[in-house]
Design a protein around this motif. Structure first.
Motif, PDB file in Angstrom:
ATOM      1  N   GLN A 169       0.909  -1.084   0.111  1.00 21.54           N
ATOM      2  CA  GLN A 169      -0.085  -0.045   0.002  1.00 21.54           C
ATOM      3  C   GLN A 169       0.760   1.364  -0.067  1.00 21.54           C
ATOM      4  O   GLN A 169       1.489   1.421   1.037  1.00 21.54           O
ATOM      5  N   LEU A 170       0.797   1.891  -1.034  1.00 26.26           N
ATOM      6  CA  LEU A 170       1.487   3.153  -1.317  1.00 26.26           C
ATOM      7  C   LEU A 170       0.826   4.345  -1.397  1.00 26.26           C
ATOM      8  O   LEU A 170       0.065   4.589  -2.571  1.00 26.26           O
ATOM      9  N   GLY A 171       0.336   5.040  -0.463  1.00 27.03           N
ATOM     10  CA  GLY A 171      -0.614   6.074  -0.534  1.00 27.03           C
ATOM     11  C   GLY A 171      -1.963   5.669  -0.795  1.00 27.03           C
ATOM     12  O   GLY A 171      -2.402   4.759  -0.198  1.00 27.03           O
ATOM     13  N   ARG A 172      -2.729   6.060  -1.879  1.00 27.62           N
ATOM     14  CA  ARG A 172      -3.960   5.586  -2.309  1.00 27.62           C
ATOM     15  C   ARG A 172      -3.963   4.423  -2.831  1.00 27.62           C
ATOM     16  O   ARG A 172      -4.962   3.637  -3.101  1.00 27.62           O
ATOM     17  N   PHE A 173      -2.985   3.905  -3.358  1.00 31.84           N
ATOM     18  CA  PHE A 173      -3.074   2.509  -4.048  1.00 31.84           C
ATOM     19  C   PHE A 173      -2.036   1.313  -3.555  1.00 31.84           C
ATOM     20  O   PHE A 173      -1.084   1.781  -3.100  1.00 31.84           O
ATOM     21  N   GLU A 174      -2.691   0.185  -4.083  1.00 29.37           N
ATOM     22  CA  GLU A 174      -1.611  -0.878  -3.806  1.00 29.37           C
ATOM     23  C   GLU A 174      -0.853  -0.978  -4.987  1.00 29.37           C
ATOM     24  O   GLU A 174      -1.390  -0.956  -6.199  1.00 29.37           O
ATOM     25  N   VAL A 175       0.532  -1.386  -5.129  1.00 28.80           N
ATOM     26  CA  VAL A 175       1.628  -1.248  -6.055  1.00 28.80           C
ATOM     27  C   VAL A 175       2.296  -2.551  -5.822  1.00 28.80           C
ATOM     28  O   VAL A 175       2.595  -2.875  -5.038  1.00 28.80           O
ATOM     29  N   LEU A 176       2.195  -3.305  -7.159  1.00 23.02           N
ATOM     30  CA  LEU A 176       3.062  -4.296  -7.505  1.00 23.02           C
ATOM     31  C   LEU A 176       4.547  -4.088  -7.408  1.00 23.02           C
ATOM     32  O   LEU A 176       4.948  -3.232  -7.824  1.00 23.02           O
ATOM     33  N   GLN A 177       5.248  -4.845  -6.333  1.00 21.95           N
ATOM     34  CA  GLN A 177       6.737  -4.586  -6.060  1.00 21.95           C
ATOM     35  C   GLN A 177       7.283  -5.572  -6.829  1.00 21.95           C
ATOM     36  O   GLN A 177       7.317  -6.738  -6.749  1.00 21.95           O
ATOM     37  N   TYR A 181      15.331  -7.990 -11.611  1.00 24.84           N
ATOM     38  CA  TYR A 181      15.705  -8.984 -12.639  1.00 24.84           C
ATOM     39  C   TYR A 181      14.545  -9.056 -13.749  1.00 24.84           C
ATOM     40  O   TYR A 181      14.472  -9.957 -14.508  1.00 24.84           O
ATOM     41  N   TYR A 182      13.083  -8.520 -13.365  1.00 27.51           N
ATOM     42  CA  TYR A 182      12.252  -8.274 -14.406  1.00 27.51           C
ATOM     43  C   TYR A 182      12.246  -7.461 -15.626  1.00 27.51           C
ATOM     44  O   TYR A 182      12.851  -6.388 -15.567  1.00 27.51           O
TER      45      TYR A 182
END
Length: 300
Positions: A169-177, A181-182
């Motif tokens: 959860q980063l601020g307002r949104f859930e963010v894929l970490q 290597y991707y």
């Protein structure tokens, strides 16, 4: 890089195939067509209900019988969406993961039919990790309007599994970490539609404040979204009447809308043809101005 031996190759973690991950709350209007439209390319569909109060759980239970062995349904009742998304991710089984929302509907015919997306994923280097950013055609207010945007916004929706993947959860949104290597790929073909604001008007109101509530560092004063919305409509609209606040929110949204741009985005998904003939929601105009929507005025 996997080839250099620093990172295990993807097949170390999962068998080849596509898992569709869905975290759902109150998507009774679109959840069935969403799943039906994507089922043909999925080896596994994980649907996690995050506290729905509408008919979504009953629809999912029926679809489990229809797609026996492919669709698995779980319930995550805690009002923590990011945690629910991580639970959904952890429940998938296959190498490729397609994050799919309950209001996404795929094109199943034509130049950008979703099987072509699956085929394209299968041609990528099997020994590398990829995160593919794709975007939808978004519909807003009803099936015949949208918020104009110069460029379709892309999201990391298709990716190869590794144990290091997770959402924060980063601020307002859930963010894929995504680990270093991707390899990121941006694909701008429009394989699906997002029924973003083609849902009950009350949900549109609550969705407007949801990311605000999610970003609160301390939720002790407003432990539920409902309490926060009732607080914020007093501040925003000067009313405690949810119906009036919903009408005002639709009016605000209406100032951003334009008719659906068929010349730019093409035909609608074939599966929603009956909805176009008999739409559940229609915006109401007074002259050139959007003033309400049919479900608000019919609610009594």
């Amino acid at each position: 890089m996997p080839r250099a031996g620093f990172v295990p190759v993807p097949e170390t973690h999962r068998p080849n195939g596509i898992s569709v991950m869905m975290t759902i709350k109150d998507e009774e209007d679109w959840i069935e067509k969403s799943i039906v439209s994507i089922e043909a390319i999925a080896d596994d569909i994980v649907a996690v209900d995050n506290g729905s109060t509408d008919e979504s759980p009953a629809i999912l239970a029926r679809l489990v019988r229809k797609f026996a062995g492919k669709l698995r349904v779980f319930h995550f009742d805690r009002e923590d969406y990011c945690a629910a998304v991580n639970f959904t991710l952890a429940s998938t089984r296959y190498k490729w993961i397609l994050r799919w929302h309950g209001d996404f509907v795929a094109r199943t015919t034509g130049e950008f039919a979703v099987p072509k997306l699956a085929q394209r994923l299968s041609t990528l280097d099997q020994n590398r990790y990829f995160c593919v950013w794709i975007g939808p055609v978004s519909l807003d207010g009803d099936l015949f309007h949208q918020i104009p945007q110069a460029v379709v916004e892309l999201e990391p929706l298709a990716f190869v599994y590794s144990p290091a993947l997770h959402y924060e959860q980063l601020g307002r949104f859930e963010v894929l970490q995504v680990p270093w290597y991707y390899k990121r790929l941006d694909w701008r073909e429009l394989y699906f539609f997002h029924m973003r604001y083609v849902k009950p008007a009350r949900r549109i109101l609550y969705r407007f404040y949801w990311t605000e509530w999610m970003s609160l560092p301390d939720k002790s004063r407003y432990p539920t979204l409902d309490l926060y919305v009732r607080h914020r409509i007093e501040e925003t609209y000067g009313t405690s009447d949810l119906r009036e606040a919903t009408r005002r929110r639709i009016q605000d949204l209406g100032r951003e809308l334009a008719p659906y741009d068929k010349a730019r985005f093409g035909e609608y998904p074939a599966i929603i043809a009956p909805d176009l003939e008999h739409p559940k929601y229609r915006l109401i105009y007074d002259g050139a101005r959007i003033v309400s929507r049919t479900d608000i005025e019919s609610s009594g």
